[in-house]
Design an enzyme around this catalytic site. Structure first.
Site, short mmCIF file in Angstrom:
data_model
loop_
_atom_site.label_atom_id
_atom_site.label_comp_id
_atom_site.label_asym_id
_atom_site.label_seq_id
_atom_site.Cartn_x
_atom_site.Cartn_y
_atom_site.Cartn_z
CE LYS A 13 29.32 107.18 -7.18
NZ LYS A 13 30.33 107.29 -6.11
NE ARG A 88 25.86 111.84 -4.27
CZ ARG A 88 26.81 111.75 -5.20
NH1 ARG A 88 26.50 111.70 -6.47
NH2 ARG A 88 28.07 111.73 -4.85
NE ARG A 127 37.75 112.46 -6.80
CZ ARG A 127 36.47 112.08 -6.61
NH1 ARG A 127 35.92 111.14 -7.36
NH2 ARG A 127 35.76 112.64 -5.67
NE ARG A 160 35.20 116.32 -7.00
CZ ARG A 160 34.33 115.31 -7.06
NH1 ARG A 160 34.41 114.42 -8.02
NH2 ARG A 160 33.37 115.22 -6.18
NE ARG A 171 32.35 114.38 -1.69
CZ ARG A 171 33.48 114.02 -2.27
NH1 ARG A 171 34.63 114.46 -1.83
NH2 ARG A 171 33.45 113.22 -3.31
P1 ADP Z 1 33.62 108.06 -7.69
O1 ADP Z 1 33.11 108.48 -9.03
O2 ADP Z 1 32.89 106.85 -7.15
O3 ADP Z 1 33.67 109.16 -6.70
P2 ADP Z 1 36.25 107.85 -9.00
O4 ADP Z 1 36.02 107.00 -10.20
O5 ADP Z 1 36.43 109.29 -9.20
O6 ADP Z 1 35.11 107.54 -7.89
O7 ADP Z 1 37.51 107.24 -8.24
C1 ADP Z 1 38.02 107.86 -7.06
C2 ADP Z 1 39.55 107.89 -7.13
O8 ADP Z 1 40.08 106.57 -6.97
C3 ADP Z 1 40.11 108.39 -8.45
O9 ADP Z 1 41.32 109.07 -8.17
C4 ADP Z 1 40.38 107.11 -9.26
O10 ADP Z 1 41.46 107.27 -10.17
C5 ADP Z 1 40.74 106.13 -8.15
N1 ADP Z 1 40.24 104.76 -8.36
C6 ADP Z 1 39.11 104.37 -8.97
N2 ADP Z 1 38.96 103.03 -8.91
C7 ADP Z 1 40.02 102.57 -8.19
C8 ADP Z 1 40.45 101.25 -7.78
N3 ADP Z 1 39.72 100.15 -8.05
N4 ADP Z 1 41.59 101.16 -7.06
C9 ADP Z 1 42.31 102.26 -6.76
N5 ADP Z 1 41.98 103.50 -7.13
C10 ADP Z 1 40.84 103.67 -7.84
P1 ADP Z 2 31.58 111.65 -5.64
O1 ADP Z 2 31.18 110.48 -6.46
O2 ADP Z 2 33.03 111.79 -5.44
O3 ADP Z 2 30.84 111.74 -4.34
P2 ADP Z 2 30.14 113.43 -7.46
O4 ADP Z 2 30.99 114.04 -8.51
O5 ADP Z 2 29.23 112.33 -7.85
O6 ADP Z 2 31.14 113.00 -6.32
O7 ADP Z 2 29.26 114.55 -6.75
C1 ADP Z 2 29.86 115.72 -6.22
C2 ADP Z 2 28.82 116.51 -5.44
O8 ADP Z 2 27.76 116.95 -6.33
C3 ADP Z 2 28.11 115.74 -4.35
O9 ADP Z 2 28.84 115.74 -3.13
C4 ADP Z 2 26.78 116.52 -4.21
O10 ADP Z 2 26.95 117.72 -3.50
C5 ADP Z 2 26.51 116.89 -5.68
N1 ADP Z 2 25.68 115.85 -6.31
C6 ADP Z 2 26.05 114.99 -7.29
N2 ADP Z 2 25.04 114.17 -7.63
C7 ADP Z 2 23.99 114.50 -6.84
C8 ADP Z 2 22.67 114.02 -6.69
N3 ADP Z 2 22.21 112.98 -7.42
N4 ADP Z 2 21.86 114.61 -5.76
C9 ADP Z 2 22.31 115.64 -5.03
N5 ADP Z 2 23.54 116.14 -5.11
C10 ADP Z 2 24.39 115.59 -6.00
#
Ligand code: ADP
Ligand code: ADP
Ligand code: ZN
Length: 218
Positions: A13, A88, A127, A160, A171
């Site tokens: 995302k 979420r 990541r 992280r 998660r």
């Molecule tokens: P999210 O915001 O949904 O948690 P991220 O954008 O942080 O996801 O992506 C998670 C990890 O996977 C990051 O290390 C990113 O560089 C990598 N990543 C994102 N999209 C892809 C993809 N299509 N294929 C492989 N790796 C990806």
């Molecule tokens: P990822 O896409 O890898 O799950 P985020 O960076 O979006 O991670 O979120 C990291 C953490 O921040 C989540 O695991 C949660 O604890 C908190 N968080 C983020 N967005 C929300 C939300 N909309 N509601 C509640 N908690 C949130």
């Protein structure tokens, strides 16, 4: 354009949000980034949020809803935004609908990034993020030019705390329970677009572009 990005942690995302923002000039609002910054700065609510994030749970709805509203107002984003990581929960989705409704606005699309669980676990465990500018890398799919160093700002790349295996597991459970019901919620409102996301970053982005063109033409 007002877009929501939906999908499990690690779906991509944040990565896709930045690409859309760059191409369409729309601001990204990432609740994860806002929450992490508040924790880093140990603000009053940041301190309270910390234990939820560390354990792989969700920060309480009232807190997150308040932050989002404030941020959209502050940055004057009602005319266009990409929401990354919000809503979420159903409660958050209803609150968003109400906020928009008060202003006679609505969402244009919800992009759901559909990825297998094994792929998501692989992406999260590899990541790395820049401690300084929050740029995201991946040891396997998107490595920095120089190991451990951010291409953009020279900052240090770190893992992280919530990308450690035990927290990843929790998660994913939280996602299944709290967030997955949003797929149905948005499908019923005819807003859901499924983006198959097991493939590489550019391939996923091409599908995103196709969908956004379709949405614009609607
Ligand atoms: P999210 O915001 O949904 O948690 P991220 O954008 O942080 O996801 O992506 C998670 C990890 O996977 C990051 O290390 C990113 O560089 C990598 N990543 C994102 N999209 C892809 C993809 N299509 N294929 C492989 N790796 C990806
Ligand atoms: P990822 O896409 O890898 O799950 P985020 O960076 O979006 O991670 O979120 C990291 C953490 O921040 C989540 O695991 C949660 O604890 C908190 N968080 C983020 N967005 C929300 C939300 N909309 N509601 C509640 N908690 C949130
Ligand atoms: Zn950086």
């Amino acid at each position: 354009m007002r877009i929501v990005l939906l999908g499990p942690p690690g779906a991509g995302k944040g990565t896709q949000a930045k690409m859309i923002a760059r191409d369409l000039g729309i601001s990204v609002l990432s609740t994860g980034d806002i929450i992490r910054l508040a924790i880093k700065n140990q603000t009053p609510w940041g301190k309270k949020a910390e234990k939820f994030v560390e354990s792989g749970g969700l920060v309480p709805d009232e807190v997150v809803i308040g932050i989002v509203k404030e941020k959209i107002d502050q940055d004057d984003l009602w005319s266009g935004f990409i929401l990354d990581g919000f809503p979420r929960t159903i409660k958050q989705a209803e609150a968003l609908e109400a906020m928009l409704g008060e202003r006679n606005l609505s969402l244009d699309a919800v992009l759901y990034f559909a990825v297998d669980k094994e792929e998501v676990i692989k992406r999260l465990s590899s990541r790395r993020v820049c401690e300084n500018c929050q740029a995201t890398y991946n040891l396997l799919s998107n490595p920095p030019l120089q190991e451990g160093i951010c291409d953009r700002c020279g900052g240090k790349l770190v893992q992280r705390d919530d990308d450690k295996p035990e927290v990843i597991r929790q998660r994913l459970e939280t996602y299944e329970k709290e967030t997955k019901p949003l797929i149905d919620f948005y499908q019923k409102r005819n807003l859901l677009y499924v983006i198959p996301s097991n493939g590489p970053i550019e391939e996923v982005y091409n599908k995103v572009k196709e969908v956004l063109e379709e949405v614009t033409a609607r």
